[in-house]
Design a protein around this motif. Structure first.
Motif, PDB file in Angstrom:
ATOM      1  N   VAL A 891      29.886  25.894  56.399  1.00 43.04           N
ATOM      2  CA  VAL A 891      29.702  26.783  57.549  1.00 43.04           C
ATOM      3  C   VAL A 891      30.107  28.219  57.216  1.00 43.04           C
ATOM      4  O   VAL A 891      30.011  29.101  58.070  1.00 43.04           O
ATOM      5  CB  VAL A 891      30.494  26.285  58.771  1.00 43.04           C
ATOM      6  CG1 VAL A 891      29.894  25.006  59.308  1.00 43.04           C
ATOM      7  CG2 VAL A 891      31.962  26.093  58.441  1.00 43.04           C
ATOM      8  N   ALA A 892      30.562  28.459  55.995  1.00 41.16           N
ATOM      9  CA  ALA A 892      30.980  29.806  55.603  1.00 41.16           C
ATOM     10  C   ALA A 892      29.779  30.618  55.123  1.00 41.16           C
ATOM     11  O   ALA A 892      28.847  30.088  54.509  1.00 41.16           O
ATOM     12  CB  ALA A 892      32.028  29.729  54.493  1.00 41.16           C
ATOM     13  N   GLY A 893      29.832  31.912  55.421  1.00 43.87           N
ATOM     14  CA  GLY A 893      28.781  32.785  54.913  1.00 43.87           C
ATOM     15  C   GLY A 893      28.949  33.045  53.428  1.00 43.87           C
ATOM     16  O   GLY A 893      27.976  33.275  52.696  1.00 43.87           O
ATOM     17  N   GLY A 894      30.190  33.032  52.940  1.00 38.59           N
ATOM     18  CA  GLY A 894      30.498  33.250  51.537  1.00 38.59           C
ATOM     19  C   GLY A 894      31.960  32.899  51.311  1.00 38.59           C
ATOM     20  O   GLY A 894      32.718  32.651  52.254  1.00 38.59           O
ATOM     21  N   VAL A 895      32.369  32.888  50.051  1.00 37.95           N
ATOM     22  CA  VAL A 895      33.746  32.525  49.694  1.00 37.95           C
ATOM     23  C   VAL A 895      34.269  33.506  48.657  1.00 37.95           C
ATOM     24  O   VAL A 895      33.565  33.851  47.702  1.00 37.95           O
ATOM     25  CB  VAL A 895      33.831  31.081  49.162  1.00 37.95           C
ATOM     26  CG1 VAL A 895      35.236  30.769  48.650  1.00 37.95           C
ATOM     27  CG2 VAL A 895      33.415  30.085  50.241  1.00 37.95           C
ATOM     28  N   VAL A 896      35.530  33.933  48.853  1.00 36.02           N
ATOM     29  CA  VAL A 896      36.218  34.820  47.914  1.00 36.02           C
ATOM     30  C   VAL A 896      37.599  34.220  47.645  1.00 36.02           C
ATOM     31  O   VAL A 896      38.308  33.856  48.582  1.00 36.02           O
ATOM     32  CB  VAL A 896      36.381  36.248  48.482  1.00 36.02           C
ATOM     33  CG1 VAL A 896      37.161  37.136  47.514  1.00 36.02           C
ATOM     34  CG2 VAL A 896      35.023  36.854  48.786  1.00 36.02           C
ATOM     35  N   THR A 897      37.972  34.114  46.364  1.00 36.22           N
ATOM     36  CA  THR A 897      39.291  33.577  46.024  1.00 36.22           C
ATOM     37  C   THR A 897      39.989  34.472  45.003  1.00 36.22           C
ATOM     38  O   THR A 897      39.344  35.213  44.257  1.00 36.22           O
ATOM     39  CB  THR A 897      39.195  32.156  45.438  1.00 36.22           C
ATOM     40  OG1 THR A 897      38.683  32.219  44.108  1.00 36.22           O
ATOM     41  CG2 THR A 897      38.317  31.265  46.287  1.00 36.22           C
ATOM     42  N   ASP A 898      41.319  34.364  44.986  1.00 33.87           N
ATOM     43  CA  ASP A 898      42.103  35.084  43.983  1.00 33.87           C
ATOM     44  C   ASP A 898      42.021  34.410  42.621  1.00 33.87           C
ATOM     45  O   ASP A 898      42.036  35.078  41.582  1.00 33.87           O
ATOM     46  CB  ASP A 898      43.583  35.146  44.393  1.00 33.87           C
ATOM     47  CG  ASP A 898      43.807  36.003  45.618  1.00 33.87           C
ATOM     48  OD1 ASP A 898      42.907  36.787  45.968  1.00 33.87           O
ATOM     49  OD2 ASP A 898      44.894  35.888  46.224  1.00 33.87           O
ATOM     50  N   LEU A 899      41.999  33.068  42.621  1.00 34.20           N
ATOM     51  CA  LEU A 899      42.036  32.294  41.387  1.00 34.20           C
ATOM     52  C   LEU A 899      40.749  31.500  41.236  1.00 34.20           C
ATOM     53  O   LEU A 899      39.925  31.453  42.132  1.00 34.20           O
ATOM     54  CB  LEU A 899      43.235  31.330  41.399  1.00 34.20           C
ATOM     55  CG  LEU A 899      44.625  31.939  41.613  1.00 34.20           C
ATOM     56  CD1 LEU A 899      45.673  30.842  41.686  1.00 34.20           C
ATOM     57  CD2 LEU A 899      44.954  32.918  40.500  1.00 34.20           C
ATOM     58  N   ASN A 920      38.399  34.300  41.249  1.00 32.12           N
ATOM     59  CA  ASN A 920      39.213  35.035  40.269  1.00 32.12           C
ATOM     60  C   ASN A 920      39.199  36.543  40.505  1.00 32.12           C
ATOM     61  O   ASN A 920      39.188  37.337  39.576  1.00 32.12           O
ATOM     62  CB  ASN A 920      38.733  34.721  38.838  1.00 32.12           C
ATOM     63  CG  ASN A 920      39.744  35.128  37.785  1.00 32.12           C
ATOM     64  OD1 ASN A 920      40.940  35.245  38.075  1.00 32.12           O
ATOM     65  ND2 ASN A 920      39.281  35.366  36.582  1.00 32.12           N
ATOM     66  N   THR A 921      39.225  36.965  41.791  1.00 33.39           N
ATOM     67  CA  THR A 921      39.301  38.403  42.079  1.00 33.39           C
ATOM     68  C   THR A 921      40.716  38.943  41.895  1.00 33.39           C
ATOM     69  O   THR A 921      40.922  40.149  41.903  1.00 33.39           O
ATOM     70  CB  THR A 921      38.872  38.687  43.531  1.00 33.39           C
ATOM     71  OG1 THR A 921      39.775  38.039  44.427  1.00 33.39           O
ATOM     72  CG2 THR A 921      37.456  38.210  43.782  1.00 33.39           C
ATOM     73  N   LYS A 922      41.702  38.072  41.804  1.00 28.70           N
ATOM     74  CA  LYS A 922      43.121  38.386  41.579  1.00 28.70           C
ATOM     75  C   LYS A 922      43.805  38.979  42.804  1.00 28.70           C
ATOM     76  O   LYS A 922      44.966  38.685  43.078  1.00 28.70           O
ATOM     77  CB  LYS A 922      43.319  39.312  40.373  1.00 28.70           C
ATOM     78  CG  LYS A 922      42.717  38.792  39.073  1.00 28.70           C
ATOM     79  CD  LYS A 922      42.994  39.722  37.918  1.00 28.70           C
ATOM     80  CE  LYS A 922      42.289  39.268  36.650  1.00 28.70           C
ATOM     81  NZ  LYS A 922      42.675  37.938  36.213  1.00 28.70           N
ATOM     82  N   VAL A 923      43.126  39.852  43.531  1.00 25.02           N
ATOM     83  CA  VAL A 923      43.800  40.578  44.619  1.00 25.02           C
ATOM     84  C   VAL A 923      43.081  40.438  45.956  1.00 25.02           C
ATOM     85  O   VAL A 923      43.391  41.159  46.904  1.00 25.02           O
ATOM     86  CB  VAL A 923      43.943  42.080  44.275  1.00 25.02           C
ATOM     87  CG1 VAL A 923      44.851  42.273  43.080  1.00 25.02           C
ATOM     88  CG2 VAL A 923      42.568  42.717  44.040  1.00 25.02           C
ATOM     89  N   GLY A 924      42.150  39.496  46.064  1.00 20.57           N
ATOM     90  CA  GLY A 924      41.360  39.390  47.283  1.00 20.57           C
ATOM     91  C   GLY A 924      42.199  39.219  48.532  1.00 20.57           C
ATOM     92  O   GLY A 924      42.004  39.921  49.533  1.00 20.57           O
ATOM     93  N   THR A 925      43.140  38.294  48.516  1.00 18.84           N
ATOM     94  CA  THR A 925      43.940  38.038  49.718  1.00 18.84           C
ATOM     95  C   THR A 925      44.917  39.163  50.015  1.00 18.84           C
ATOM     96  O   THR A 925      45.451  39.247  51.135  1.00 18.84           O
ATOM     97  CB  THR A 925      44.745  36.725  49.559  1.00 18.84           C
ATOM     98  OG1 THR A 925      45.574  36.807  48.391  1.00 18.84           O
ATOM     99  CG2 THR A 925      43.812  35.537  49.437  1.00 18.84           C
ATOM    100  N   ARG A 926      45.161  40.031  49.059  1.00 19.70           N
ATOM    101  CA  ARG A 926      46.095  41.137  49.299  1.00 19.70           C
ATOM    102  C   ARG A 926      45.376  42.418  49.729  1.00 19.70           C
ATOM    103  O   ARG A 926      45.967  43.267  50.388  1.00 19.70           O
ATOM    104  CB  ARG A 926      46.941  41.398  48.035  1.00 19.70           C
ATOM    105  CG  ARG A 926      47.965  40.287  47.783  1.00 19.70           C
ATOM    106  CD  ARG A 926      48.868  40.622  46.620  1.00 19.70           C
ATOM    107  NE  ARG A 926      48.188  40.470  45.339  1.00 19.70           N
ATOM    108  CZ  ARG A 926      48.697  40.862  44.175  1.00 19.70           C
ATOM    109  NH1 ARG A 926      49.871  41.472  44.127  1.00 19.70           N
ATOM    110  NH2 ARG A 926      48.028  40.673  43.050  1.00 19.70           N
ATOM    111  N   ARG A 927      44.113  42.557  49.354  1.00 21.76           N
ATOM    112  CA  ARG A 927      43.373  43.757  49.760  1.00 21.76           C
ATOM    113  C   ARG A 927      42.575  43.552  51.043  1.00 21.76           C
ATOM    114  O   ARG A 927      42.393  44.471  51.828  1.00 21.76           O
ATOM    115  CB  ARG A 927      42.434  44.191  48.629  1.00 21.76           C
ATOM    116  CG  ARG A 927      43.124  44.999  47.552  1.00 21.76           C
ATOM    117  CD  ARG A 927      42.100  45.665  46.643  1.00 21.76           C
ATOM    118  NE  ARG A 927      41.191  46.560  47.343  1.00 21.76           N
ATOM    119  CZ  ARG A 927      40.159  47.175  46.775  1.00 21.76           C
ATOM    120  NH1 ARG A 927      39.917  46.996  45.483  1.00 21.76           N
ATOM    121  NH2 ARG A 927      39.386  47.965  47.475  1.00 21.76           N
ATOM    122  N   ILE A 928      42.074  42.346  51.239  1.00 24.03           N
ATOM    123  CA  ILE A 928      41.207  42.075  52.394  1.00 24.03           C
ATOM    124  C   ILE A 928      42.064  41.636  53.579  1.00 24.03           C
ATOM    125  O   ILE A 928      43.000  40.852  53.432  1.00 24.03           O
ATOM    126  CB  ILE A 928      40.185  40.977  52.043  1.00 24.03           C
ATOM    127  CG1 ILE A 928      39.311  41.429  50.856  1.00 24.03           C
ATOM    128  CG2 ILE A 928      39.312  40.662  53.251  1.00 24.03           C
ATOM    129  CD1 ILE A 928      38.420  40.332  50.306  1.00 24.03           C
TER     130      ILE A 928
END
Length: 951
Positions: A891-899, A920-928
């Protein structure tokens, strides 16, 4: 005769215990101690009761009047450095450990010991026969009320005059030597052994300031023998005779104190020293009342592996006749309590102590100013990692250059692991990686350190990994990191020393033959194993652990361990095959597709049918469709709170029955499912109901069958592209290799489910063990078993050990690690003490897990409870998208993860669902932030913030 000079020398032993002085003092007392024992042996025992006479004949409780002005020639209360450890069993483990330290020249505060025979004589003189130690332990354990009656009688009965006289004189001598107060510690003959510690079972009384209080403290130590936990421990460990000695020790008014271990007690790593430190008395560290600093120091190099600044919120001190607690200033909390000089002194001392005792030790220590004191020492009973025991002979490794990463493994076990989970999975992972490398034909050094624990989080040693893989000709770090994720590529390319490929090439025919043999019989072997697993699953599922006696629960734990080993054996064979075939496919695609290889491989591994990890999400979609047709079920789901809803809340009908069958099939899964302490879907279905709500609110979403067709068509186009690029003679080989990769990935996901079921059985055992511990020791709190290692849990079940103190310490450490800033996913040497700055502008780059683009509002998810607010079409942003989140992917439009990496479990599921994802964005949860409008461009591996949500 001892004159003023001698007395000043004794006083300096307590006040200025430099090692040289301590060595001199220990040597000087040895001959004097022997003389005192000889002199004392000539005195006739007093004519009192038979019990005191027998004790006196053993040389421990004879009466002797002190000489005014001179330190007495003691017959009952012995100087600790006069004891010969191998002949002092009756004085108890704590006294023997202190005696060994003192006689070895270590800085021990002045202390005296009373043998356990005096305790036995006291009980024999004042208790009924059934309550006497040598009789009590041969009978069934009395009720807690009856044990308290015995303890009260011990506390209230008068001490023998001879013992009381020597205690008073001992107290005066300690005061004359500079002690402001004394610590009185129990020293049981059944504790501090090499195989069972029995720590925390008996009493310790601190800051004793008077002779009368000293007598009371001795009786309190004796009375603790009759505590229910102590009695249970003695019976479970098979002691039919036991006694309680007592140590009377000069109280050190510590500025900083704590505990050091000459091995890591949690991981069993014999190659490091672990130091816990806090302000004030060390009792706050020992009983878990404070979150201490933790330092891990590599023995071979003396360099730190990690330094964690604990909360250290309180300082426990002795003042005004009692032990009190004061708040620590904020500035002092935020720095390490120990100076570099003090850390080095403790580290060097740890090496000396381990060498002196010939094995790992647990040592309580204290600093008064710059002066170091050792308060007690006991053996460490943790199981050691075999590869770390001979740390002196390990290869010369510069730890400051080791690259550590949790990019890939952090998805399987994200966040801080509990001690139970770490002890199980670290062993499992170590074995798995060795087998995987072996399947490639690589040799792994016996002392290779593949897995590490930093601030409670699991990390892989990329430097070691890459060094091993350089045995494969042409295989470079950049290729491996592209498959699994990770950073510091340039450093690894530059610094990893290539190993000879000769051994790999020499073994290649055998490796190929073994690979073919294992895979030829793999299907048959898997079918046989699945039949056996189904039988064992049924048997274990029918066991009610609540009715099992403790030994039977320990046997159940052994059965679960065996099942994990068997499951792991076959799963790790498949994991090795996934690694080998994926490396071959990646290499081949780079030859034929060049810069397009990464995208082509991603599409070739899309649309893999019958993927077990994708099945729960599809099953929930079908349940949601059933609920659409049942108005009562639809209304109950949509109007209910997802965090409170249960299957029983739904009306009778197809939806309820389907959800019940779903939990029977997949109820063992869950978010962070590798963490044994985390509840499973059958215990907490919050995420399931949140997913159903999102499906039901969404109109006209894609059907799973349509998604499957779309993904299969995408894969078929990629296969045609590959055929066009590959010369005709090589096409069959490419086709066979691709089929093998897809097959092994399908098997890997299937076997992951089995391993998760086994972890669920571990949870069943741990929950019931926790219930038993809490009933026996309420201070341990709920979930105590999760804060023990696997070997400690065995000991607790078989010996009924007291674990409350250890659990409180570990709980504090776990809470501290949870509160620390997340370490970098990749770092060199050891984690930085403060988080690295986060870029505030520009695109976030990661690895493409599933192709496509998506724009939508971000929803940050940290726990399953957060899923209740998730709306269909939102972009799911989380630290790591483990398979437990998979139902929400549809049901998600997309997914972004740090690892994460492109071959991780979640990435495979995302490709099956066709959901654009960048990992593997490393900082997704801290910037978004929640509500930000973001763009997920998975084709480019980028995430951009298009519009900020209001603050």
């Amino acid at each position: 005769m001892r004159g003023p000079a001698a007395r000043r020398s004794t006083r300096s032993t307590f006040l200025l215990p430099r090692w040289a002085n301590a060595v001199a003092a220990a040597r000087a007392t040895r001959s004097r101690a022997r003389s005192e024992e000889r002199i004392g042996g000539h005195h006739s025992p007093p004519r009192r009761g038979n019990h005191w006479r027998r004790a006196a004949e053993r040389g421990h409780c004879a009466r002797r009047g002190p000489s005014p002005g001179l330190e007495p020639v003691a017959r009952i209360v012995k100087r600790i450095d006069s004891l010969v450890p191998r002949r002092a069993a009756s004085y108890g483990g704590k006294a023997r450990g202190l005696a060994a330290l003192a006689r070895g020249g270590f800085p021990v505060p002045r202390a005296y010991a009373i043998a356990g025979d005096c305790f036995v004589a006291h009980c024999d003189a004042h208790l009924p026969r059934d309550a006497r130690p040598h009789v009590l332990l041969r009978q069934p354990q009395p009720s807690p009320e009856r044990l308290e009656e015995y303890a009260a009688a011990v506390r209230e009965a008068p001490l023998d005059p001879a013992l009381l006289g020597e205690l008073r004189e001992t107290f005066r001598w300690l005061r004359r030597d500079g002690a402001q107060s004394v610590a009185v510690r129990s020293s049981s003959t059944a504790e501090d052994g090499s195989d069972q510690s029995g720590a925390g079972l008996h009493a310790t009384v601190l800051h004793v300031e008077s002779e009368d209080a000293l007598a009371d403290a001795v009786r309190a130590c004796w009375a603790s023998f009759y505590g229910p936990a102590a009695q249970s421990y003695l019976r479970k460990t098979g002691f039919e005779e036991a006694a309680v000695g007592v140590v009377v020790q000069a109280m050190v008014p510590a500025d900083i104190a704590g505990v050091l271990f000459t091995v890591n007690p949690l991981s069993g790593d014999a190659g490091e020293v672990v130091i816990d430190a806090a302000y004030g008395l060390g009792s706050a560290v020992v009983d878990g009342s404070v979150s201490p600093d933790t330092l891990r120091i590599d023995k071979a190099s003396g360099l730190p592996r990690d330094r964690i600044i604990g909360g250290k919120a309180i300082r426990r001190v002795a003042e005004h006749g009692e032990v009190v607690e004061h708040e620590v200033a904020e500035a002092d909390r935020e720095r390490l309590a120990l100076s570099e000089t003090q850390v080095d002194l403790l580290f060097q001392l740890a090496l000396r102590i381990e060498k002196h005792f010939g094995g790992p030790r647990d040592v309580e220590w204290a600093f008064r100013g710059d002066q170091l004191f050792l308060l007690q020492s006991r053996p460490v009973t943790a199981a050691l990692q075999p590869a770390t025991k001979r740390w002196q002979k390990r290869r010369d490794v510069d730890r400051e250059k080791i690259v550590w990463s949790n990019v890939n493994v952090g998805e399987a076990l994200p966040g801080v692991a509990t001690p139970l989970t770490w002890s199980i999975l670290s062993r499992f992972s170590e074995l798995g990686f060795r087998r995987a490398f072996g399947s490639l034909g690589c040799t792994v050094p016996k002392d290779a350190e593949l897995v590490g624990n930093f601030r409670g989080r699991i990390y892989l040693n990329l430097s070691e990994f890459m060094g091993i893989l350089t045995q494969v000709p042409g295989l470079r770090p950049k290729m491996i990191l592209a498959l699994g994720g990770g950073g510091e590529v340039d450093r690894l390319e530059e610094e990893v020393e290539s190993q000879s490929s000769w051994g790999f090439l020499r073994r290649l025919p055998l490796t190929v033959a073994r690979f073919a043999r294992e895979n030829l019989a793999l299907t048959e072997r898997l079918e046989e194993w699945e039949e056996a697993f189904a039988l064992e699953r049924t048997r274990l599922g029918q066991v009610d652990p609540r009715i099992l006696p403790a030994p039977a629960l320990a046997k159940m734990l052994e059965d679960v361990e065996r099942l994990l080993d068997e499951s792991g054996s076959i799963m790790l064979t498949v994991y090795g095959n996934v690694l080998a075939s994926a490396v071959l496919l990646t290499t081949a695609l780079r030859v034929v597709a060049g810069s397009s290889a990464e995208a082509l491989q991603r599409e070739l591994l899309t649309g893999i049918a019958d993927l077990d990890s994708a099945a729960p999400g599809i099953a929930l979609w079908h349940i949601a469709e059933a609920a659409r047709e049942e108005s009562a079920a639809r209304e109950a789901i949509l109007e209910g709170d997802a965090s409170l809803l249960r299957v029983e809340d739904l009306p009778e009908g197809r939806t309820r029955r389907s959800l019940g069958r779903f939990l029977e099939a997949y109820g063992h899964r869950g978010t962070r499912e590798a963490e044994i302490m985390e509840p499973r879907w059958r215990e907490d279905p919050t995420l399931l109901f949140a997913t159903l709500q999102a499906h039901l609110r969404r109109e006209g979403g894609p059907r799973p069958l349509d998604l499957e067709r779309s993904q299969r068509a995408q894969r078929e186009r990629a296969e045609q592209d590959l055929r066009d690029r590959v010369p005709a003679p090589f096409r069959p080989a490419f086709r066979h290799l691709l089929v093998q990769v897809q097959r092994f990935m399908r098997l890997r996901e299937r076997l992951r489910g089995y391993v998760t079921e086994v972890l669920g059985f571990y949870r069943t055992v741990a929950l019931d063990a926790s219930r038993r511990v809490e009933l026996r020791e309420p201070d341990a709190g709920q979930g105590a078993a999760f804060y023990l290692t696997e070997s400690e849990l065995h000991q607790a079940l078989r010996a009924d050990l007291s674990v409350a103190i250890r659990v409180r310490q570990r709980r504090r450490q776990h809470e501290r690690d949870l509160g620390l800033p997340e370490p970098p996913d990749t770092f060199v040497g050891y984690p930085p003490p403060v988080p690295e700055p986060i870029p505030t502008t520009g695109a976030m780059r990661g690895l493409a897990a599933s192709s496509g683009k998506a724009t939508g509002r971000a929803r940050l998810l940290h726990t399953a409870a957060d899923a209740a607010a998730f709306e269909a079409g939102e972009i799911l942003v989380c630290g790591s998208a483990d398979v437990g989140w998979a139902p929400l992917f549809l049901v998600a439009g997309g997914v972004v993860t740090d690892l994460g990496g492109p071959l991780s479990h979640a990435s495979i599921v995302l490709r099956e669902y066709g959901v654009p994802a960048v990992v593997n964005t490393k900082v997704g949860t801290r910037r978004i932030r929640d509500g930000d409008r973001i763009l997920v461009d998975a084709d480019r591996g980028e995430v951009r913030i298009l519009e900020r949500a209001p603050e």
